[in-house]
Design an enzyme around this catalytic site. Sequence first.
Site, PDB file in Angstrom:
ATOM      1  CE  LYS A  45      -3.760  -2.565   2.149  1.00  0.00           C
ATOM      2  NZ  LYS A  45      -3.034  -3.771   2.612  1.00  0.00           N
TER       3      LYS A  45
HETATM    4  O1  LIG Z   1      -9.273  -3.753   1.626  1.00  0.00           O
HETATM    5  C1  LIG Z   1      -8.385  -4.491   2.014  1.00  0.00           C
HETATM    6  C2  LIG Z   1      -7.081  -4.416   1.545  1.00  0.00           C
HETATM    7  C3  LIG Z   1      -6.157  -5.298   1.998  1.00  0.00           C
HETATM    8  N1  LIG Z   1      -6.469  -6.272   2.889  1.00  0.00           N
HETATM    9  C4  LIG Z   1      -5.413  -7.228   3.295  1.00  0.00           C
HETATM   10  O2  LIG Z   1      -5.783  -8.535   2.836  1.00  0.00           O
HETATM   11  C5  LIG Z   1      -5.468  -9.511   3.815  1.00  0.00           C
HETATM   12  C6  LIG Z   1      -6.743 -10.136   4.342  1.00  0.00           C
HETATM   13  O3  LIG Z   1      -6.437 -11.107   5.314  1.00  0.00           O
HETATM   14  P1  LIG Z   1      -7.545 -12.086   5.970  1.00  0.00           P
HETATM   15  O4  LIG Z   1      -6.796 -12.779   7.047  1.00  0.00           O
HETATM   16  O5  LIG Z   1      -8.010 -13.029   4.902  1.00  0.00           O
HETATM   17  O6  LIG Z   1      -8.642 -11.249   6.480  1.00  0.00           O
HETATM   18  C7  LIG Z   1      -4.660  -8.780   4.876  1.00  0.00           C
HETATM   19  O7  LIG Z   1      -3.301  -8.822   4.528  1.00  0.00           O
HETATM   20  C8  LIG Z   1      -5.180  -7.357   4.786  1.00  0.00           C
HETATM   21  O8  LIG Z   1      -4.241  -6.403   5.232  1.00  0.00           O
HETATM   22  C9  LIG Z   1      -7.752  -6.358   3.360  1.00  0.00           C
HETATM   23  O9  LIG Z   1      -8.085  -7.233   4.172  1.00  0.00           O
HETATM   24  N2  LIG Z   1      -8.678  -5.459   2.900  1.00  0.00           N
END
Ligand SMILES: O=c1ccn([C@@H]2O[C@H](COP(=O)(O)O)[C@@H](O)[C@H]2O)c(=O)[nH]1
EC number: 4.1.1.23
Length: 273
Positions: free
Chosen positions: A96
């Site tokens: 990001k």
């Molecule tokens: O809008 C967003 C952008 C980035 N993320 C990232 O994706 C993963 C989600 O992890 P889970 O464990 O499947 O929830 C994580 O690295 C977030 O920082 C997001 O969730 N939403």
Amino acid sequence: MTTQQLHEQILQKKSFLCVGLDPDLNKIPQHLLDTEDPIFEFNKAIIDATHDLTVGYKPNTAFFEAYGIKGWMSLQKTINYINENYPDIFTIADAKRGDIGNTSSMYAKAFFEDLNFDSVTVAPYMGKDSVEPFLAFENKHTIMLALTSNEGAFDFQTLNTNGTELYKQVLETSKTWKNSQNLMYVVGATKAEYFADIRKIVPDSFLLVPGIGAQGGSLSEVCKYGMNDKIGLLVNSARAIIYASKGTDFAEKAREEALKVQKEMEEIINTKF
Ligand SMILES: O=c1ccn([C@@H]2O[C@H](COP(=O)(O)O)[C@@H](O)[C@H]2O)c(=O)[nH]1
């Protein structure tokens, strides 16, 4: 990697799953903590157990940066391991980034040239000159935050600006930028009802969709409104897969969880195409 190659891999594996690599020393199995590089050993085991079920891996750099120089080395070993052993898999540095132009150029070099990721996530807030340096790299992809999966997305992203929501303005404006063909967008799975509107603006772009699994988003709803005729989705799940077990069977259990998601995706692909 080109988007065509990504599409071919999706069809071949019948999967548009992207496994999130968010290693946390407080959550990874105890027996790995005695190894020289527990984070890399954890990632390596997850990758070896899931590579045939997934088309992408998304290390979130926060989970590496938190451990300083050692964490950064684990990130480098992880991306090298994927590139050397599974070169067809699409890699995303979820970092990001985004800054004034000359700084963004250095971020782009770091992730595309030094680390050799296929893509990096960027924030759109600083506008055109903060994103275009990333777009200049051929066959590399810049994944811009559009409508994120968290509750705070409603603080700014959905605000009405000049008669349209800000995230829509972000999508529209980004299409006018130089090399915009190298853009993909992040849209949260928890915002499935917004996908139809988003597809009106970016019908052909790949969307990276985090938020199924631990955040509770619905894969079938995302596909219903977000798929295009080339599938066009990379759906990410991290915690629900990588932390399926804290025991010595963690990789096996991660595979079981990834397989469940892949099977659901296969069914959707078979029904729609
Ligand atoms: O809008 C967003 C952008 C980035 N993320 C990232 O994706 C993963 C989600 O992890 P889970 O464990 O499947 O929830 C994580 O690295 C977030 O920082 C997001 O969730 N939403």
